[in-house]
Design a protein around this motif. Structure first.
Motif, PDB file in Angstrom:
ATOM      1  N   TYR A 287     -47.121 -16.362 -61.777  1.00  0.00           N
ATOM      2  CA  TYR A 287     -46.816 -15.108 -62.423  1.00  0.00           C
ATOM      3  C   TYR A 287     -47.624 -15.073 -63.730  1.00  0.00           C
ATOM      4  N   PRO A 288     -48.309 -14.013 -64.131  1.00  0.00           N
ATOM      5  CA  PRO A 288     -48.389 -12.744 -63.416  1.00  0.00           C
ATOM      6  C   PRO A 288     -49.163 -12.884 -62.100  1.00  0.00           C
ATOM      7  N   PHE A 289     -49.028 -11.927 -61.209  1.00  0.00           N
ATOM      8  CA  PHE A 289     -49.500 -12.032 -59.834  1.00  0.00           C
ATOM      9  C   PHE A 289     -50.972 -12.407 -59.754  1.00  0.00           C
ATOM     10  N   GLN A 290     -51.241 -13.451 -58.967  1.00  0.00           N
ATOM     11  CA  GLN A 290     -52.603 -13.852 -58.653  1.00  0.00           C
ATOM     12  C   GLN A 290     -52.702 -14.049 -57.151  1.00  0.00           C
ATOM     13  N   TRP A 327     -39.457 -17.604 -57.996  1.00  0.00           N
ATOM     14  CA  TRP A 327     -38.913 -16.277 -57.717  1.00  0.00           C
ATOM     15  C   TRP A 327     -39.455 -15.777 -56.375  1.00  0.00           C
ATOM     16  N   HIS A 329     -39.761 -11.911 -53.896  1.00  0.00           N
ATOM     17  CA  HIS A 329     -39.569 -10.466 -53.846  1.00  0.00           C
ATOM     18  C   HIS A 329     -38.511 -10.107 -52.819  1.00  0.00           C
ATOM     19  N   LEU A 334     -37.335  -8.768 -58.112  1.00  0.00           N
ATOM     20  CA  LEU A 334     -37.618 -10.193 -58.132  1.00  0.00           C
ATOM     21  C   LEU A 334     -36.291 -10.941 -58.210  1.00  0.00           C
ATOM     22  N   LEU A 355     -43.392 -16.485 -56.384  1.00  0.00           N
ATOM     23  CA  LEU A 355     -44.102 -16.587 -57.660  1.00  0.00           C
ATOM     24  C   LEU A 355     -43.539 -17.745 -58.468  1.00  0.00           C
ATOM     25  N   GLU A 357     -43.105 -19.377 -62.049  1.00  0.00           N
ATOM     26  CA  GLU A 357     -43.102 -19.060 -63.491  1.00  0.00           C
ATOM     27  C   GLU A 357     -43.131 -20.363 -64.282  1.00  0.00           C
ATOM     28  N   LEU A 367     -42.372 -14.968 -67.947  1.00  0.00           N
ATOM     29  CA  LEU A 367     -41.889 -13.741 -67.310  1.00  0.00           C
ATOM     30  C   LEU A 367     -41.024 -12.930 -68.259  1.00  0.00           C
TER      31      LEU A 367
END
Length: 367
Positions: A287-290, A327, A329, A334, A355, A357, A367
């Motif tokens: 996180y953040p989304f990659q 985490w 989805h 989340l 994800l 964190e 996050l």
């Protein structure tokens, strides 16, 4: 390697194409009156087996361990030539080109002085058959054979020579199948039902040998141990670990096959258990989304979230001492996963995206 260690390596790494298990017995070696020690018998004894009651003078070449007893050889010949146990029989060995000697008692082949490529004859005591009449029969001859076995005949000769007979296999496997019912967390191995049925016919009905264990038809992708999605109970047999290892040592794995290990889990709201055919696979990113990376390990629904997090940290190169949270989805939300919950406690799907964190330098969550 000892049997248990070998089986663990097979479970972890499998067998390369064209390779097969090589099972050998441990035997006593040396002079009984002076010094003896234990060693692995790399080269078993090959014997020409014959029976005086066989009018075609058929001879069969089989391998035996020096630790096998004469009773094993006798039973093998009786099975090969259809001799009932009610008949009184005697064993003879062709000691040289002109002389047969009777093998008495029940010593091991090593103790009896039997050596490689000798001929052993079973004489049934029916009043007319003698070893002399067998040796003098007009069709009798010592056939010269090329004993360099091809890979296809290797199983039929060397491996069959170390197989217990049908009743012994039944007893050993059935005793393992009848052990207390599998409990959650146990590991079982899947075998193609076609092979299992052939094995049952072999040991119960004197059918043909099933050959090496073949489970390729169960696999959609044998490189990643992924099963066909439409398997049902009639396609496979689930075996306890101990029973699988016994069959693996006896029969080996066919080229292109691999062990298929699956966990046992309890059925929701029931006291019954089932084999978890389809473990979960996940993709994970920072996180953040990659870009998401697939996790190598497949996870059982009875694994803890912590095991997934550890694998994710390994894949993403996160040091073990860093604090992380995982985490996933759920729709547009989340959901935080608790390390000590089980995967089945959440609504997780195969190929679920997760994800990771990680703490930043200020010891605050990103996050």
């Amino acid at each position: 390697l000892p049997e248990a260690v070998w089986c663990k390596f097979i479970l972890w790494y499998g067998l390369a194409d064209g390779s097969r298990p090589i099972g050998r017995k441990v035997i006593e070696w040396g002079m009984p009156a002076t010094f003896q020690y234990l060693t692995v018998e790399v080269y078993p004894i090959g014997l020409e087996l014959a029976c005086s009651s066989n009018k075609q003078n058929k001879k069969v070449f089989k391998y035996f361990s020096r630790a096998d007893r004469l009773s094993t050889v006798k039973k093998t010949i009786m099975d090969l030539f259809g001799i009932t146990e009610r008949k009184e029989c005697r064993l003879y060995v062709l000691w040289n080109a002109l002389e047969f000697r009777e093998l008495k008692g029940n010593p091991t082949l090593g103790q009896a002085g039997v050596y490689n490529k000798q001929q052993v004859v079973l004489v049934t005591n029916n009043g007319s058959e003698t070893v002399a009449s067998f040796a003098q029969s007009e069709n009798y001859s010592l056939e010269k054979k090329d004993h360099q076995l091809s890979s296809s005949s290797l199983f039929n000769n060397q491996r069959l020579s170390i197989l217990p007979n049908g009743p012994e296999q039944q007893e050993k496997i059935n005793s393992l199948l009848l052990e207390p019912e599998a409990k959650e967390g146990d590991v079982q191995f899947l075998v193609d039902m076609k092979w299992w049925s052939q094995w049952e016919a072999f040991v119960y009905q004197d059918g043909s040998c099933p050959g090496a264990i073949c489970n390729r038809k169960l696999l959609l992708d044998d490189e990643r141990d992924i099963l066909h999605i439409d398997l049902d109970y009639f396609d496979y047999m689930a075996l306890p670990e101990a029973a699988w290892y016994k069959l693996l040592i006896w029969y080996g794995l066919a080229d292109g096959s691999r062990p298929i290990a699956r966990r046992v889990m309890s059925c929701k709201g029931s006291e019954f258990t089932k084999v978890e055919l389809y473990p979960l696979r996940f993709k994970v990113g920072f996180y953040p989304f990659q870009a998401l990376l697939p996790l190598i390990t497949k996870f059982s629904r009875i694994d803890e979230i912590l095991s997934v997090k550890k694998e994710a940290m390994l894949i993403l190169g996160i040091p073990k001492n860093m604090e992380c949270r995982l985490w996933y989805h759920s729709g547009e939300d989340l959901v935080l996963l608790d390390d000590f919950d089980l995967l089945r406690d959440y609504d997780l799907e195969d190929n679920q995206s997760m994800l990771l964190e990680v703490h930043d330098e200020l010891d605050e969550m990103a996050l």
